[in-house]
Design a protein around this motif. Structure first.
Motif, short mmCIF file in Angstrom:
data_model
loop_
_atom_site.label_atom_id
_atom_site.label_comp_id
_atom_site.label_asym_id
_atom_site.label_seq_id
_atom_site.Cartn_x
_atom_site.Cartn_y
_atom_site.Cartn_z
N LEU A 34 42.35 38.11 45.56
CA LEU A 34 41.59 38.07 43.97
C LEU A 34 42.20 36.99 43.89
CD1 LEU A 34 41.19 41.46 42.01
CD2 LEU A 34 39.61 39.71 43.77
N PRO A 35 41.62 35.98 42.55
CA PRO A 35 41.50 34.90 41.95
C PRO A 35 42.79 35.42 40.93
CG PRO A 35 39.27 35.17 42.56
CD PRO A 35 40.04 36.62 42.41
N PRO A 36 43.16 34.16 40.20
CA PRO A 36 44.02 34.50 39.21
C PRO A 36 43.49 34.68 37.82
CG PRO A 36 44.59 32.29 40.13
CD PRO A 36 43.98 32.89 41.23
N GLY A 37 43.78 35.10 37.05
CA GLY A 37 43.48 35.40 35.93
C GLY A 37 43.69 36.53 34.92
N THR A 38 43.51 36.80 33.82
CA THR A 38 43.57 38.33 33.00
C THR A 38 42.91 38.78 33.24
OG1 THR A 38 43.33 36.58 30.94
CG2 THR A 38 45.42 36.79 32.06
N THR A 352 26.77 41.69 46.97
CA THR A 352 26.41 42.77 47.34
C THR A 352 27.61 43.24 48.63
OG1 THR A 352 25.45 41.39 49.52
CG2 THR A 352 24.08 41.79 46.81
N LYS A 353 28.13 42.46 48.84
CA LYS A 353 29.64 42.72 50.08
C LYS A 353 30.58 42.47 49.69
CE LYS A 353 27.56 39.72 52.69
NZ LYS A 353 27.33 38.55 54.17
N ASP A 354 32.13 42.74 49.73
CA ASP A 354 33.03 42.07 50.20
C ASP A 354 32.91 40.40 50.75
OD1 ASP A 354 34.33 44.13 48.97
OD2 ASP A 354 35.65 43.95 50.04
N MET A 355 33.25 39.82 50.08
CA MET A 355 33.22 37.90 50.69
C MET A 355 34.38 36.75 50.29
SD MET A 355 29.21 36.25 48.55
CE MET A 355 29.66 35.96 49.75
N GLU A 356 34.53 35.75 50.97
CA GLU A 356 35.50 34.81 50.72
C GLU A 356 34.36 33.72 50.27
OE1 GLU A 356 38.31 31.86 53.16
OE2 GLU A 356 37.96 34.16 53.86
N LEU A 357 35.29 33.66 48.80
CA LEU A 357 35.40 32.07 47.79
C LEU A 357 36.29 31.57 47.42
CD1 LEU A 357 31.64 33.47 45.90
CD2 LEU A 357 31.73 31.43 47.65
N GLY A 359 38.43 30.63 49.68
CA GLY A 359 39.94 30.67 49.65
C GLY A 359 39.92 32.25 49.46
N PHE A 360 39.51 32.72 48.08
CA PHE A 360 39.61 33.85 47.73
C PHE A 360 38.94 34.91 48.31
CE2 PHE A 360 41.08 30.94 44.54
CZ PHE A 360 42.70 31.49 44.20
N VAL A 361 39.42 36.19 47.90
CA VAL A 361 37.65 38.00 48.80
C VAL A 361 37.81 38.59 47.27
CG1 VAL A 361 38.31 39.22 49.70
CG2 VAL A 361 39.72 37.55 50.40
N ILE A 362 36.09 37.57 46.85
CA ILE A 362 35.88 38.52 45.99
C ILE A 362 34.90 40.26 46.76
CG2 ILE A 362 33.87 37.98 43.78
CD1 ILE A 362 36.03 35.78 44.31
N PRO A 363 35.81 41.07 45.81
CA PRO A 363 35.27 42.57 46.18
C PRO A 363 33.25 42.70 45.68
CG PRO A 363 37.16 42.36 44.86
CD PRO A 363 36.44 41.18 44.45
N LYS A 364 32.99 43.57 47.11
CA LYS A 364 32.21 43.97 46.10
C LYS A 364 31.05 44.57 45.03
CE LYS A 364 28.29 47.28 48.45
NZ LYS A 364 28.11 48.24 48.54
N GLY A 365 30.13 44.02 44.00
CA GLY A 365 29.26 44.19 43.16
C GLY A 365 29.88 43.90 42.28
N TRP A 366 30.82 41.91 42.11
CA TRP A 366 31.86 41.74 40.84
C TRP A 366 31.00 40.62 40.98
CZ3 TRP A 366 37.25 40.55 39.64
CH2 TRP A 366 38.19 41.21 39.94
N ARG A 367 30.87 40.74 39.82
CA ARG A 367 30.19 39.24 39.05
C ARG A 367 30.64 37.86 39.31
NH1 ARG A 367 27.64 43.78 37.83
NH2 ARG A 367 26.18 44.05 36.60
#
Length: 464
Positions: A34-38, A352-357, A359-367
């Motif tokens: 996941l990307p960094p952040g709070t 709609t699916k786990d995807m790489e953007l 260099g990070f992996v964004i889980p399915k269902g995230w905005r």
């Protein structure tokens, strides 16, 4: 002393609980890639900071974590992208699993058939039905005459008065749309409709907490009331068998319309048209009046363009399509107003699916919040970006450059762009050729989460 110790103990326990909750929420969303952040608080996330601080919150997070970071906004785990190249990729690749991801509150209140909620073949079909209503051919032949008639009436007898231009442009945007959609004039139904619609708008940007007194509850109830009014209107038209030359009439004539929508789809499409046009048209019109007041040279140039159009016509002659196409500087004023005021801060997508953007992996269902606000102030794209300079838009290449996202991008670019510009142009035509104005003063403007004057924007109007 005992009381002090007791209070101190309560405060200490409270701090421990708060720290534990914040820590728990961070651990909950800690996932490799996941990307960094709070993530802020459970359920609420960082929504309060986002809505209150707006651009400052975004800049602080970017300074700490870069142009791509995670957060929790409006009830959803969210990745924020402030990278122009990545934003363009996200908007252009819906087919690769990046569908609209608007907040639950917006989807609930605008309806499950609204264009922001659907994708794939359903979106293509609903968008086709909408475009058939607001195409350049429809604007030229049917909508522009109605807009002109409405604006003449709405701007009548403003001279020698102090008016709240924010209130007037809100009424203008909604009533003009009602006239185009269902031929509704200013009367009983519009007076009943207006307060409900304003509650609906407020509810769409709120946490989806269904409790008495919340904007969400009020907005959802307003939707029910509006649906009831529209359903009654549809039933009355079915019973009367009359032919109506408006958007609703076109949608109901299934024998000559290849887009055969159900009553539910028609209602959600009408709410979508009202909602999407209302805020952009009203706010851009208000801010154009503000910027023109503050920049007399721009006002002189704009007025010159409209007086030249007026000189070729009799006083009673309406604005037609050829007149509208001559309003080149007016179009530039509208674009510059939209850019500088940043009427739209960004758009939301959902994975709609786990995807790489990036260099990070964004889980399915995230905005993914495609935050376009900063692009508007990029000095490489817009030299002297904080200056109100409509002349920059007379270079047509600026409107076609890759990072032109004032009206969205990709297959989701605002379908009502030209209709909105035609409405604002017609408003400005009658406003600047009829009136002069000066600000009464002291009115505060807010720029986030929506552009508004909390106490109104008051001007003293006199005849030109």
């Amino acid at each position: 002393m005992a009381v002090f110790m007791a209070v101190f103990g309560v405060v200490l326990i409270g701090l421990c609980i708060c720290t534990a909750l914040l820590r728990w929420n961070e651990v909950r969303y800690r996932k490799k890639g996941l990307p960094p952040g709070t993530m802020g608080w459970p359920v609420f996330g960082e929504t309060t900071e986002f809505l209150k601080q707006g651009p400052s919150f975004m800049k602080n997070q970017r300074a700490r974590y870069g142009k791509f970071f995670k957060s929790h906004l409006l009830g959803c785990p969210t990745t924020v992208s402030m990278d122009p190249e990545l934003n363009r990729y996200i908007l252009m690749n819906e087919a690769k699993g990046l569908v609209p991801g608007y907040p639950q509150s917006m989807l609930d209140i605008l309806g499950k058939c609204n264009i922001a909620a659907v994708h794939g073949s359903t979106h293509k079909y609903m968008r086709g039905a909408l475009l058939a209503l607001i195409s350049p051919t429809m604007i030229r032949g049917q909508l522009l005459p109605k807009i002109d008639e409405f604006m003449r009436s709405h701007l009548n007898k403003w001279d020698t008065k102090i008016i709240n231009i924010q209130e007037k442009t809100k009424e203008m945007a909604l009533l003009s749309s009602l006239k185009q959609i269902a031929g509704i004039e200013s009367g009983t139904i519009s007076k009943e409709f207006m307060p409900e619609f304003f509650k609906l708008v407020l509810g769409t940007i709120s946490l989806p907490i269904d409790l008495p007194g919340t904007n969400y509850r009020r907005g959802f109830q307003a939707r029910k009331n509006i649906v009831g009014m529209l359903r009654q209107l549809i039933e009355e038209r079915k019973a009367s068998q009359e032919t109506h030359n408006d958007m609703l009439g076109c949608l109901m004539r299934t024998n000559e319309n290849r887009y055969k929508l159900s009553d539910e789809e028609i209602i959600d499409l009408i709410i979508t048209i009202l909602y999407s046009g209302y805020e952009t048209v009203s706010t851009t019109s208000m801010m154009a009046v503000k910027y023109l007041h503050d920049h007399p040279r721009v006002l002189d140039e704009l007025r010159k363009e409209h007086l030249a159009i007026r000189e070729r016509k009799r006083p009673e002659d309406p604005i037609d399509w050829n007149d509208y196409k001559l309003m080149r500087f007016t179009r530039a004023v509208i674009f510059e107003t939209s850019r500088l005021a940043t009427i739209v801060n960004g758009v939301l997508r959902k994975t709609t699916k786990d995807m790489e953007l990036n260099g990070f992996v964004i889980p399915k269902g995230w905005r993914i919040y495609v935050y376009t606000r900063e692009i508007n102030y990029d000095p490489l794209l817009y030299p002297d970006p904080l200056a109100f300079n409509p002349w920059r838009w007379l270079d047509k290449s600026l409107e076609s450059q890759n990072y032109f996202l004032l009206f969205g991008g990709g297959t989701r670019q605002c379908p009502g762009k030209e209709l909105g510009i035609a409405e604002i142009s017609t408003f400005l035509h009658y406003f600047v050729t009829r009136y002069r104005w000066e600000e009464v003063g002291g009115d505060k403007l807010m720029k986030f989460p929506r552009v508004e004057a909390p106490n109104g924007l008051h001007i003293r109007v006199s005849a030109y």
